[in-house]
Design an enzyme around this catalytic site. Structure first.
Site: not given
Ligand code: AHR
Length: 499
Positions: A292, A27, A72, A172-173, A349
């Site tokens: 994730e 990310e 995010n 995403n989310e 990540q």
């Molecule tokens: O991986 C860190 C963050 O965790 C990501 O940006 C988000 O998708 C999640 O809340």
């Protein structure tokens, strides 16, 4: 001394182990991209500025898929900012992580990096500040061969051949109030359905992931999945799951048991997706993308509001202990144990930001403790996942009630004549004697028993001592079709068998 037993039998086949289970995530956040995978001027950087030392580690780790560019971040990202000549790319404010984004790394660099790694791309589209139009435009830029404005722009930017990206995350989310452009389940379900429909018109070969809940703890969990899928079930191929765990208030036993929460989360998402399948009379079975997951010490992170606007800040660079590695190993066991429905997994990540790989700007790259269970599971889990049905004593935890002391999963590759058994002993103070019934595999022999454990559960790998924690070899014996091994307290183990 405590005992547990399980059976390895080719008849108890769960399903093929999808290589996509061993995915990762890059990310635009902290030092995940900049000084993580990308650092022009670094002694190990190639002509594009990609760090070859990090590429080598990620390759050795067996990363199969890499999700990008967020997270995010994607929900306020303009993909166009990251393509074309680097000198004319704009510097922008990233609202997600209060960072200054130079856009020196973008789509072309990511595609070159993922290809050099030998992994599959997985791209997320911005459904926060943008929508259907921009998602389709991005897909045209990536996958259409040429002769249109956007595909010709890719060609002009140096990438003649289409990228052929199959895996796409629809946002995403979107359930999270922290998400830029956060939506209700009803709003998101409609947008996901319409965006998916339009994307498939352009490229019927895409595989689409709808956003599930950002965690099992979310107040809307369950109803979010049901409402979203009621609207987009036939337009998508996967529903996503995200989960992060940490040791809270020194409660090590609960932390060691936290994969039971991951198991329950997966089971509940399957049940919800199948409920929608029944209601919509769909003939398709949805698969799960656990895109994730990890250990993340969120309590140590002050939240986005605490951050100052800066380029490439050091964000959530958790240093992982051997205990964290054992727990990460138990999450991989949970994914393998659901191989019949979970097809994609992305550890979040890859580098620096809660990553199994750490780097220093201008300096070395090294393996965190959590690198090892991932690398060995990715290397050895081959062929089919097997049901192993462990019989284990239970241990009490404050967070999850009684949990089995042993958690385990196995794979069998009859063609290669190999099997692998992954096992965690959750007892903090006692070794566990594990008996594996191998009578259905009469030629089975133990090749190796590797273990991650240490007298000091808090030991970490650091720049000064990068190999403080590495897997060690143990032995075991097979008698009358039964293998007996001893699993040290709080340990992650992998048994490699020839069959
Ligand atoms: O991986 C860190 C963050 O965790 C990501 O940006 C988000 O998708 C999640 O809340």
């Amino acid at each position: 001394m405590i005992d547990a037993r399980l059976t390895l039998d080719p008849a108890f086949r769960l399903g093929p182990v999808d290589r996509r289970l061993f995915g990762s995530f890059v990310e635009h956040m902290g030092r995940s991209v900049y000084t993580g995978v990308f650092e022009p001027g670094h002694p190990a950087a190639d002509e594009l500025g990609l760090r070859t030392d990090v590429l080598d580690l990620a390759r050795e780790m067996g990363v199969s898929v890499v999700r990008y560019p967020g997270g995010n971040f994607v929900s306020n990202y303009r993909w166009e900012d990251g393509v074309g000549p680097r000198e004319s790319r704009p510097t922008r404010l990233d609202l997600a992580w209060r960072s200054i984004e130079s856009n020196q790394f973008g789509l072309g660099e990511y595609m070159a990096w993922v290809r050099r790694l030998g992994a599959e791309p997985m791209l997320a589209v911005n459904l926060g500040t943008r929508g259907l139009t921009e998602a389709v435009e991005l897909l045209e830029y990536c996958n259409y061969p040429g002769g249109t404005a956007l595909s010709d722009r890719r060609v002009k930017n140096g990438d003649h051949d289409p990228y052929g990206i199959k895996l796409w995350c629809l946002g995403n989310e979107m359930d999270g109030p922290w998400q830029i452009g956060h939506q209700t389940a009803h709003e998101y379900g409609r947008i996901a359905a319409e965006t998916g429909r339009a994307m498939r018109r352009l490229d019927p070969g895409v595989e689409l992931v709808a956003c599930g809940s950002s965690g099992r703890h979310m107040p809307t969990f369950g109803s979010w999945e049901a409402t979203v899928l009621e609207q987009c079930y036939d337009q998508v191929d996967y529903i996503s799951l995200h989960a992060y765990y940490e040791e809270r208030d020194g409660d090590t036993a609960s932390f060691l048991g936290s994969a039971v929460d991951m198991d329950a989360f997966i089971d509940e998402v399957i049940a919800t997706a199948d409920h929608v399948k029944a209601r919509t009379r769909s003939g398709r079975k949805l698969r799960l993308s656990f895109d994730e997951w990890n250990v993340w010490y969120q309590q140590r992170f002050g939240g986005e509001a605490s951050l100052e606007w800066r380029p490439t800040p050091r964000l959530i660079e958790d240093e992982y202990s051997v205990l964290d590695a054992v727990v990460v190993g138990s999450y991989l066991i949970s994914l393998l144990g659901h191989a019949d429905r979970v097809s994609i997994g992305c550890q979040a990540q890859l580098a620096n930001v809660i990553g199994p790989i750490r780097t220093e700007p201008g300096g070395p790259a090294w393996r965190q403790t959590t690198y090892w269970p991932f690398a060995l599971t990715a290397r050895l889990a081959r062929g089919d996942a097997l049901r192993v049905e462990p019989e284990s004593p239970l241990t009490d935890t404050a967070a999850y009630g009684p949990v089995p002391v042993l958690t385990a999963a196995a794979s069998l590759d009859l063609q290669a004549g190999a099997a692998a058994l992954f096992a965690v002993n959750r007892s903090l103070d006692e070794p566990l004697t594990l008996t594996v019934d191998l009578r259905a595999l009469p030629a089975a022999r133990l090749r190796t028993h590797r273990v991650l454990a240490d007298d000091d559960l808090r030991a970490t790998n650091t720049q000064a001592d990068p190999d403080r924690i590495v897997p060690r070899q143990l032995t075991g014996r097979v008698d009358d079709g039964r293998l007996t091994v001893s699993l040290p307290p709080a340990s992650w183990n992998v048994l490699e068998l020839s069959v």
